[in-house]
Structures are given as structure tokens and as C-alpha cells.
Design an enzyme around this catalytic site. Structure first.
Site, mmCIF file in Angstrom:
data_model
loop_
_atom_site.group_PDB
_atom_site.id
_atom_site.type_symbol
_atom_site.label_atom_id
_atom_site.label_comp_id
_atom_site.label_asym_id
_atom_site.label_seq_id
_atom_site.Cartn_x
_atom_site.Cartn_y
_atom_site.Cartn_z
ATOM 1 N N HIS A 79 0.828 -1.199 0.000
ATOM 2 C CA HIS A 79 0.000 0.000 0.000
ATOM 3 C C HIS A 79 0.861 1.246 0.000
ATOM 4 C CE1 HIS A 79 0.686 -0.851 4.293
ATOM 5 N NE2 HIS A 79 0.429 0.426 4.553
ATOM 6 N N HIS A 99 0.667 5.402 0.863
ATOM 7 C CA HIS A 99 -0.030 6.498 1.529
ATOM 8 C C HIS A 99 0.126 7.737 0.655
ATOM 9 C CE1 HIS A 99 -0.334 4.637 5.626
ATOM 10 N NE2 HIS A 99 0.654 3.911 5.139
#
Length: 140
Positions: free
Chosen positions: A103, A105
Site C-alpha cells: 500500500h 499512503h
């Protein structure tokens, strides 16, 4: 390297077992709001397929995710009239990774405005309002 845990929170989110404030979705990626935002508009981008992080991701996963990262970074910057954007990605526990599903951010930033502390739950009404701003920027 450790194996992928199919019960990590993002895998559960992808299966619809936990809710999320979705911003954008295509065949390969999903973008959604971070529930512990360090800035207004803090969001996450993940691949829809299993990989722990950059170290075990395929070239196809990385290409798909970074395309979505760029699209959402531009939209978030516009939505919050931000002067810049911080993009973070962590690999393995020693590198700061806490959820072991790749992932990124995306954090819209303003000059001289520090990030909020990590690990603090956000106000869901504010998060939903911020999500609407990003969706509008994507649509415009």
C-alpha cells in the site's frame, strides 16, 4: 520472506468483510481513505491482488498501483489546494510496515503544517467529507 497473510486488514477490505470509504477502483487497484489520517485527505492505494510489499510485488502490480497513486495524488492535491503531496510506502516491519499488503499512503501537504501523529482515529464525518472532495476532483 514471510508469506502473504490472507487475513490482513486490506485483504478483508477487498473481500468486503470490513467497510471502507472508497475513492477510486479499477480492475487492478483500489483507493480509499485512511481512517487514521495524518493530514486532511490522507488516502491509501492498494493492488487488488495479493502481495506483501514492493519486495515481492510483480512488475504488473507495481505498474498498476503507481498509475493509480499518480491519479489520486493529483486529485488529492487539487481537492485540498495543497502545495505538495507526500507519498509513503513501507516494506517489512523494520522498514515501518504495519499492514502486510502492498500500500501507498498519499498525504496532501501545506507549507508549515505538520503531519498529525500516527495511530489516531479520525472523525468519520470529516473523513467522508474529505472523500467527497477527492471524488469531486477526480470527476472534474
Amino acid at each position: 520472506m514471510a508469506t502473504y497473510d490472507t487475513d490482513n486488514i486490506f485483504a478483508k477490505l477487498l473481500r468486503g468483510e470490513i467497510p471502507s470509504e472508497k475513492l477510486y477502483e479499477d480492475d487492478e487497484t483500489l483507493a480509499f481513505m485512511d481512517i487514521m489520517p495524518r493530514s486532511d485527505g490522507h488516502l491509501l492505494v492498494i493492488p487488488k491482488t495479493a502481495c506483501r510489499n514492493t519486495l515481492d510485488a510483480s512488475e504488473e502490480q507495481l505498474c498498476a498501483v503507481i498509475k493509480t497513486v499518480q491519479k489520486l495524488a493529483i486529485a488529492a492535491k487539487k481537492a485540498f489546494s495543497a502545495e505538495g503531496v507526500t507519498i509513503q510506502q513501507f516494506n517489512e516491519a523494520a522498514g515501518g510496515q504495519e499492514v502486510f499488503h502492498l500500500h501507498f499512503h498519499i498525504l496532501p501537504r501545506h507549507e508549515n503544517v505538520p503531519l498529525r501523529p500516527a495511530g489516531t482515529m479520525g472523525d468519520m464525518d470529516v473523513i467522508k467529507s474529505n472523500a467527497a472532495k477527492i471524488r469531486a476532483a477526480l470527476a472534474g
